[in-house]
Design an enzyme around this catalytic site. Structure first.
Site, PDB file in Angstrom:
ATOM      1  N   HIS A  73      -1.436  -8.310   4.424  1.00  0.00           N
ATOM      2  CA  HIS A  73      -0.045  -7.843   4.311  1.00  0.00           C
ATOM      3  C   HIS A  73       0.095  -6.539   3.535  1.00  0.00           C
ATOM      4  CE1 HIS A  73       0.160 -11.820   5.813  1.00  0.00           C
ATOM      5  NE2 HIS A  73      -0.266 -12.321   4.664  1.00  0.00           N
ATOM      6  N   CYS A  74      -0.895  -5.655   3.697  1.00  0.00           N
ATOM      7  CA  CYS A  74      -0.874  -4.341   3.019  1.00  0.00           C
ATOM      8  C   CYS A  74      -0.703  -4.509   1.514  1.00  0.00           C
ATOM      9  CB  CYS A  74       0.236  -3.446   3.568  1.00  0.00           C
ATOM     10  SG  CYS A  74      -0.064  -2.910   5.228  1.00  0.00           S
ATOM     11  N   ALA A  75      -1.315  -5.552   0.966  1.00  0.00           N
ATOM     12  CA  ALA A  75      -1.240  -5.762  -0.478  1.00  0.00           C
ATOM     13  C   ALA A  75      -2.641  -6.155  -0.963  1.00  0.00           C
ATOM     14  CB  ALA A  75      -0.215  -6.847  -0.809  1.00  0.00           C
ATOM     15  N   HIS A 117       0.825  -1.227   0.000  1.00  0.00           N
ATOM     16  CA  HIS A 117       0.000   0.000   0.000  1.00  0.00           C
ATOM     17  C   HIS A 117       0.851   1.265   0.000  1.00  0.00           C
ATOM     18  CE1 HIS A 117      -3.489  -2.462   1.974  1.00  0.00           C
ATOM     19  NE2 HIS A 117      -3.304  -2.757   0.698  1.00  0.00           N
TER      20      HIS A 117
END
Ligand SMILES: Cc1ncc(COP(=O)(O)O)c(C=O)c1O
Length: 408
Positions: free
Chosen positions: A365-367, A118
């Site tokens: 996982h901020c994806a 992100h």
């Protein structure tokens, strides 16, 4: 295998700890912890313009920190190294400064990959929302490598920025960014879009050479490479740094200030480092790179990790009902393993492991764009660093098997 665990006090203080979450943040070696304590005890003072001894020592340590980073990235001029908080701030500052300088206009395109963290998505989406730029994503192929055909197809005349992760924080895949640079040169010649690299997951695992990558800017975050948190490193070409108008300024970063106007400092790195820098974090990064050099540098890190990656992949292959999201080719990846256990929520798995003092991570996982593209909304991720051993990996798989049989 060499024992690096002994260099990290957390493992002596928690003998049962199996730490498999280094992609989120690494543990710190004694030389970093002691180095920061020693600095704060003996020579802490603010830098710039202090002519007394401890200020000069502080200033030298700050510059030494920049110099060792420059050396390890193969950057000739350490003044091109800028420090601020973390990778997320890095990209926000860079994106906004690029906009403010007029290097992007409404209708221009920023090209990212679908696996971006992100940190390398949201700053561009802010520019999309506020000013009407386009943000497009390149896909990955069945082996989780960048889809270079898709990349070629998306290289239109509106592309002004290409910003890519060097290594995915979910699949661990290493993208061939030298190839990306060549493709950009072939397509655009001298009018090449700015090429920015998120090296947050490559610098902690292998040697990164900005000259070979032929990029315009590259950033990473110190806490993933044995240093303290909240230190971010941006390298950019001097020419670009001279052109960019910073979005933040103030003490130390200005040329002159009057009641009605001011000028930015033309000195690097001062222009991009307003206010007092975090000096002890810079010292921690200095000691972190000294630690890597003291264990004979990146080749030792890489060899150690390759052995563990191969070992872990073989173990994953034998697990039934577990989907590994990532390539089975050890040479093209680092030690980051994201997986889904059929029929069991990732949080239940990570909680079960946590009960046994095994640290992994659950979630997206901020994806999120990547997870959406895979149709998965919760995954587990275990990840490796130099202090991990085959025993850690064995313990992880033993407890994972127990978790699967009990929770199903
Ligand atoms: C590839 C990548 N980029 C950026 C970041 C963000 O780093 P930070 O949390 O230090 O801002 C991370 C953190 O996990 C990452 O893995």
């Amino acid at each position: 295998m060499q024992d690096f665990k002994k260099d990290f006090p957390i493992f002596q203080n928690n003998p049962d700890l199996v730490y498999l979450d280094s992609t989120a943040s690494s543990q710190k070696p004694a030389v970093v912890i002691d180095g920061v304590a020693d600095y704060l005890r003996n020579s802490y003072a603010n830098i710039h313009r202090g002519s007394y001894v401890i200020s000069e020592i502080s200033e030298k340590l700050y510059e030494d920190s920049k110099k060792i980073v420059a050396k390890n990235l193969w950057v000739e001029n350490w003044r091109e190294i800028i420090y601020t908080a973390n990778s997320t701030y890095a990209l926000n500052i860079l994106a906004q400064s690029i906009w403010r300088t007029g290097l992007l206009k409404a209708g221009d395109t920023v090209l990212l990959s679908i696996v971006e963290h992100h940190a390398n998505v949201v700053p561009w989406l802010i520019l999309k929302e506020d000013y009407g730029i386009n943000v497009e994503f390149i896909g990955v192929n069945d082996n989780y490598d960048l889809d270079y055909n898709d990349f070629r197809d998306k290289l239109t005349d509106t592309v002004k920025i290409v910003s890519l992760a060097h290594v995915s924080n979910t699949t661990g895949q290493i993208f061939d960014l030298e190839n990306v640079s060549s493709l950009l040169a072939v397509r655009y010649g001298k009018q090449k879009p700015l090429f920015i690299i998120d090296a947050s997951q490559s610098v902690p695992h292998f040697e990164v050479d900005v000259k070979k990558l032929w990029c315009d800017a590259l950033f990473f975050t110190g806490h993933k490479i044995f240093a303290d948190s909240w230190i971010w490193v941006l390298w950019a070409k001097e020419e670009l740094l001279n052109t960019l108008k910073p979005i933040f300024s103030g003490g130390g970063a200005i040329g002159m200030v009057q009641e009605s106007s001011f000028t930015h400092s033309q000195k690097l790195p001062d222009k991009f480092e307003p206010g007092t820098p975090n000096l002890s974090w810079a010292v921690s990064l200095l000691r972190a790179f000294e630690y890597i050099e003291s264990i004979w540098g990146y080749s030792i890190l890489e060899n150690h990790e390759q052995t563990l990656v191969q070992y872990t992949l073989e173990k994953f292959l034998w697990l039934e009902g577990v989907r590994l999201i990532g390539s089975l080719d050890a040479k093209k990846r680092v030690g980051v393993f994201t997986f889904v256990v059929e029929g069991i929520h990732s949080l239940d798995i990570s909680d079960y492991l946590a009960e046994e003092n095994i640290c992994i991570r659950a979630g997206q996982h901020c994806a999120e764009p990547f997870m959406i593209s895979l149709w998965v909304n919760h995954t587990c991720r275990m990840s490796l660093q130099v202090y991990n051993t085959q025993e850690d990996i064995d313990r992880f798989f033993d407890v994972l098997l127990q978790a699967i049989s009990e929770l199903k």
